[in-house]
Design an enzyme around this catalytic site. Structure first.
Site, PDB file in Angstrom:
ATOM      1  N   HIS A 103      13.695   5.247  12.795  1.00 32.60           N
ATOM      2  CA  HIS A 103      13.422   5.376  11.359  1.00 32.60           C
ATOM      3  C   HIS A 103      14.051   6.680  10.876  1.00 32.60           C
ATOM      4  O   HIS A 103      14.043   7.686  11.605  1.00 32.60           O
ATOM      5  CB  HIS A 103      11.898   5.393  11.152  1.00 32.60           C
ATOM      6  CG  HIS A 103      11.468   5.118   9.751  1.00 32.60           C
ATOM      7  ND1 HIS A 103      11.454   6.087   8.777  1.00 32.60           N
ATOM      8  CD2 HIS A 103      11.043   3.979   9.154  1.00 32.60           C
ATOM      9  CE1 HIS A 103      11.022   5.546   7.642  1.00 32.60           C
ATOM     10  NE2 HIS A 103      10.771   4.266   7.843  1.00 32.60           N
ATOM     11  N   GLU A 121      -2.067   4.830   3.455  1.00 29.80           N
ATOM     12  CA  GLU A 121      -2.065   3.429   2.992  1.00 29.80           C
ATOM     13  C   GLU A 121      -3.456   2.853   2.764  1.00 29.80           C
ATOM     14  O   GLU A 121      -3.662   2.078   1.843  1.00 29.80           O
ATOM     15  CB  GLU A 121      -1.294   2.540   3.981  1.00 29.80           C
ATOM     16  CG  GLU A 121       0.216   2.709   3.924  1.00 29.80           C
ATOM     17  CD  GLU A 121       0.727   3.841   4.799  1.00 29.80           C
ATOM     18  OE1 GLU A 121      -0.087   4.652   5.294  1.00 29.80           O
ATOM     19  OE2 GLU A 121       1.946   3.931   4.977  1.00 29.80           O
ATOM     20  N   HIS A 174       7.140   4.705  13.290  1.00 31.30           N
ATOM     21  CA  HIS A 174       7.369   5.481  12.071  1.00 31.30           C
ATOM     22  C   HIS A 174       6.109   5.907  11.347  1.00 31.30           C
ATOM     23  O   HIS A 174       6.169   6.566  10.332  1.00 31.30           O
ATOM     24  CB  HIS A 174       8.228   4.675  11.085  1.00 31.30           C
ATOM     25  CG  HIS A 174       7.410   3.640  10.363  1.00 31.30           C
ATOM     26  ND1 HIS A 174       6.852   2.582  11.011  1.00 31.30           N
ATOM     27  CD2 HIS A 174       7.022   3.533   9.075  1.00 31.30           C
ATOM     28  CE1 HIS A 174       6.175   1.840  10.150  1.00 31.30           C
ATOM     29  NE2 HIS A 174       6.250   2.402   8.969  1.00 31.30           N
ATOM     30  N   GLU A 230      -0.486  -9.154  -1.011  1.00 27.85           N
ATOM     31  CA  GLU A 230      -0.998  -8.588   0.259  1.00 27.85           C
ATOM     32  C   GLU A 230      -2.220  -7.717  -0.041  1.00 27.85           C
ATOM     33  O   GLU A 230      -2.346  -6.577   0.409  1.00 27.85           O
ATOM     34  CB  GLU A 230       0.057  -7.790   1.022  1.00 27.85           C
ATOM     35  CG  GLU A 230      -0.299  -7.603   2.488  1.00 27.85           C
ATOM     36  CD  GLU A 230       0.752  -6.855   3.287  1.00 27.85           C
ATOM     37  OE1 GLU A 230       1.031  -5.697   2.985  1.00 27.85           O
ATOM     38  OE2 GLU A 230       1.307  -7.450   4.217  1.00 27.85           O
ATOM     39  N   ASP A 235       0.798  -1.221   0.000  1.00 31.91           N
ATOM     40  CA  ASP A 235       0.000   0.000   0.000  1.00 31.91           C
ATOM     41  C   ASP A 235       0.831   1.271   0.000  1.00 31.91           C
ATOM     42  O   ASP A 235       0.433   2.286   0.566  1.00 31.91           O
ATOM     43  CB  ASP A 235      -0.886  -0.029   1.245  1.00 31.91           C
ATOM     44  CG  ASP A 235      -0.090  -0.442   2.472  1.00 31.91           C
ATOM     45  OD1 ASP A 235       1.119  -0.150   2.500  1.00 31.91           O
ATOM     46  OD2 ASP A 235      -0.647  -1.062   3.388  1.00 31.91           O
ATOM     47  N   ARG A 245       3.049   7.694   9.734  1.00 28.21           N
ATOM     48  CA  ARG A 245       2.812   9.111   9.444  1.00 28.21           C
ATOM     49  C   ARG A 245       1.750   9.698  10.385  1.00 28.21           C
ATOM     50  O   ARG A 245       1.863  10.826  10.825  1.00 28.21           O
ATOM     51  CB  ARG A 245       2.333   9.225   7.998  1.00 28.21           C
ATOM     52  CG  ARG A 245       2.485  10.589   7.407  1.00 28.21           C
ATOM     53  CD  ARG A 245       1.957  10.576   6.018  1.00 28.21           C
ATOM     54  NE  ARG A 245       2.678   9.607   5.199  1.00 28.21           N
ATOM     55  CZ  ARG A 245       3.157   9.858   4.009  1.00 28.21           C
ATOM     56  NH1 ARG A 245       3.033  11.051   3.495  1.00 28.21           N
ATOM     57  NH2 ARG A 245       3.767   8.939   3.309  1.00 28.21           N
TER      58      ARG A 245
HETATM   59  C1  UD1 Z   1       0.888   0.290   8.685  1.00 26.75           C
HETATM   60  C2  UD1 Z   1       1.059   0.083   7.225  1.00 26.75           C
HETATM   61  O1  UD1 Z   1       0.165   0.345   6.485  1.00 26.75           O
HETATM   62  N1  UD1 Z   1       2.247  -0.332   6.827  1.00 26.75           N
HETATM   63  C3  UD1 Z   1       2.574  -0.639   5.440  1.00 26.75           C
HETATM   64  C4  UD1 Z   1       4.076  -0.415   5.270  1.00 26.75           C
HETATM   65  O2  UD1 Z   1       4.839  -1.263   6.127  1.00 26.75           O
HETATM   66  P1  UD1 Z   1       5.467  -1.256   7.571  1.00 26.75           P
HETATM   67  O3  UD1 Z   1       4.649  -0.429   8.513  1.00 26.75           O
HETATM   68  O4  UD1 Z   1       5.611  -2.705   7.888  1.00 26.75           O
HETATM   69  O5  UD1 Z   1       6.904  -0.614   7.366  1.00 26.75           O
HETATM   70  P2  UD1 Z   1       8.218  -0.607   8.247  1.00 26.75           P
HETATM   71  O6  UD1 Z   1       9.032   0.520   7.722  1.00 26.75           O
HETATM   72  O7  UD1 Z   1       7.872  -0.666   9.705  1.00 26.75           O
HETATM   73  O8  UD1 Z   1       8.986  -1.919   7.850  1.00 26.75           O
HETATM   74  C5  UD1 Z   1       8.839  -3.067   8.575  1.00 26.75           C
HETATM   75  C6  UD1 Z   1       9.832  -4.090   8.109  1.00 26.75           C
HETATM   76  O9  UD1 Z   1      11.140  -3.599   8.283  1.00 26.75           O
HETATM   77  C7  UD1 Z   1      11.903  -4.490   9.078  1.00 26.75           C
HETATM   78  N2  UD1 Z   1      12.847  -3.718   9.896  1.00 26.75           N
HETATM   79  C8  UD1 Z   1      12.409  -2.819  10.830  1.00 26.75           C
HETATM   80  C9  UD1 Z   1      13.304  -2.096  11.590  1.00 26.75           C
HETATM   81  C10 UD1 Z   1      14.699  -2.276  11.356  1.00 26.75           C
HETATM   82  O10 UD1 Z   1      15.563  -1.642  11.996  1.00 26.75           O
HETATM   83  N3  UD1 Z   1      15.101  -3.175  10.424  1.00 26.75           N
HETATM   84  C11 UD1 Z   1      14.202  -3.911   9.670  1.00 26.75           C
HETATM   85  O11 UD1 Z   1      14.607  -4.711   8.836  1.00 26.75           O
HETATM   86  C12 UD1 Z   1      10.887  -5.267   9.893  1.00 26.75           C
HETATM   87  O12 UD1 Z   1      11.354  -6.532  10.213  1.00 26.75           O
HETATM   88  C13 UD1 Z   1       9.658  -5.310   8.975  1.00 26.75           C
HETATM   89  O13 UD1 Z   1       9.663  -6.450   8.121  1.00 26.75           O
HETATM   90  O14 UD1 Z   1       4.393  -0.815   3.928  1.00 26.75           O
HETATM   91  C14 UD1 Z   1       4.191  -2.209   3.657  1.00 26.75           C
HETATM   92  C15 UD1 Z   1       4.631  -2.523   2.249  1.00 26.75           C
HETATM   93  O15 UD1 Z   1       3.855  -1.896   1.318  1.00 26.75           O
HETATM   94  C16 UD1 Z   1       2.743  -2.599   3.844  1.00 26.75           C
HETATM   95  O16 UD1 Z   1       2.685  -4.010   3.770  1.00 26.75           O
HETATM   96  C17 UD1 Z   1       2.241  -2.108   5.187  1.00 26.75           C
HETATM   97  O17 UD1 Z   1       0.822  -2.294   5.230  1.00 26.75           O
END
Ligand code: UD1
Length: 347
Positions: A228, A121, A196, A107, A85, A198
């Site tokens: 982040h 999203e 992180h 997804e 998204d 928004r």
């Molecule tokens: C709330 C929401 O709508 N979130 C969307 C956002 O992801 P999302 O909220 O998951 O995005 P993040 O930036 O938190 O990324 C999470 C991912 O990063 C990894 N990680 C995190 C911290 C770190 O230091 N290192 C690391 O590798 C985590 O293991 C995880 O797999 O975009 C994704 C891809 O389009 C969608 O599937 C999600 O629906």
């Protein structure tokens, strides 16, 4: 793709397509230029598989629409795969449709029911749903959401969530490893914190970080917080003295999920970290008001608490003091989603 979570969730699909002999190329829109290359590297996907946009930053995906259309004309693929998204996923879907190609959404069908949360999203994923030919839903609930929006049943596939495949690739013996998890008692309780979203920017982030700072005043608690890149110094100031909190740069994916598997608690507003905590059996506090992933919050050791510091602290203390760990959740699939998706797309 353009962000770290898209790279993590599409890497297994790319590898499954290649394993079936299908040609596949990755287009990087440049949305997360500092995070995406390292996420692909975790899956040993070489740079030569990736075409990188010359633009960088959050506004890059839509600016790159003409470039994506040129690339699609040049390679004439059979379709375009997008995940999730993000603005990158939306731009990729639009480029596909404008080029007359079928778009396949991985997804698909997540809905919070609130167009303003998560923002933007929720309406991006609904919009991609309108543009897509095949919808790969991660769970039965996501499939039902799509059916309720009038998507024909033969275009909805309950494939499972590719995050389970990603974890299977990165942590092959995770169940065994977890049972012999080293006790944290010597070093105290380990808490992993990520913030992180928004919609939490500013006051929400400060409230979450303030609650974590309060929790870290307990002598037996150590918080690791990979900040982040979009976090501001004003938000970071809410950590106060920072006692008991280790603020680190984003952690490479393989190291991050190992840390999460060992942690006694995850505090997060991330979509992916909610899923990973549930899959790895790590107690979870979700700092959002609504979630499109209710499956991650089933059970007694996962709770949606919003950004109220008192609610975060109360839930954190309860989970840390009772010391129980939830069972590994199977709600997101069996780790073979990518192969199911590749089988359908190459049939
Ligand atoms: C709330 C929401 O709508 N979130 C969307 C956002 O992801 P999302 O909220 O998951 O995005 P993040 O930036 O938190 O990324 C999470 C991912 O990063 C990894 N990680 C995190 C911290 C770190 O230091 N290192 C690391 O590798 C985590 O293991 C995880 O797999 O975009 C994704 C891809 O389009 C969608 O599937 C999600 O629906």
């Amino acid at each position: 793709m353009g962000t770290r979570p898209e790279a993590i969730k599409l890497a297994p699909v790319y590898l499954a397509l290649r394993a079936r002999g299908a040609g596949a190329r990755i287009y990087d829109t440049g949305q997360h230029p500092d995070l995406l290359p390292s996420a692909l590297a975790a899956f040993a996907i070489p740079d030569t598989a990736v075409q990188r946009s010359p633009q960088r930053g959050v506004s890059a995906p839509l600016k790159m629409l003409p470039d994506m259309q040129r690339m699609l004309r040049a390679h004439a693929p059979g379709g375009v795969i997008v995940q999730g998204d993000t603005a990158s996923a939306f731009a990729g879907a639009l480029a596909g449709v404008l080029s007359g190609l079928p778009v396949h959404h991985v997804e698909a069908g997540l809905r919070s029911g609130d167009w303003l949360s998560p923002f933007p999203e929720e309406f991006i994923r609904a919009g991609i749903g309108r543009l897509s030919a095949q919808h790969f839903a991660p769970t039965p609930l996501a499939g039902r959401n799509l059916a309720a929006e009038g998507i024909a049943a033969d275009r909805i596939h309950i494939a499972g969530n590719t995050i389970v495949d990603a974890l299977r690739l990165i942590l092959p013996g995770r169940n065994q490893r977890k049972r012999t998890r080293p006790s944290q008692s010597a070093g105290g309780k380990l808490v992993v914190l990520t913030v992180h979203r928004r919609e939490s920017e500013g006051a929400g982030t400060r409230a979450i970080l303030g609650a974590a700072a309060e929790l870290a005043r307990r002598r037996d608690v150590h918080v690791i917080y990979p900040a982040h890149p979009r976090t501001t110094t004003d938000e970071l100031a809410a950590l106060g003295s920072g006692h008991g909190i280790e603020v680190v740069p984003p952690i490479p994916y393989a190291d991050f999920v190992q840390l999460l598997a060992r942690a006694d608690l995850a505090i997060t507003d991330s979509g992916g970290v909610q899923e990973e905590a549930a899959i790895l059996g790590t107690p979870l506090i979700c700092c959002r008001n609504v979630t499109e992933r209710p499956e991650a919050l089933a059970g007694t050791h996962a709770r949606l608490v919003g950004t109220d510091p008192e609610a975060i602290l109360a839930a954190a203390e309860q989970f840390l003091d009772d010391g129980q760990r939830p069972a590994f959740s199977a709600a997101f699939g069996d780790g073979h989603a990518a192969d199911r998706i590749a089988a359908i797309l190459t049939a």
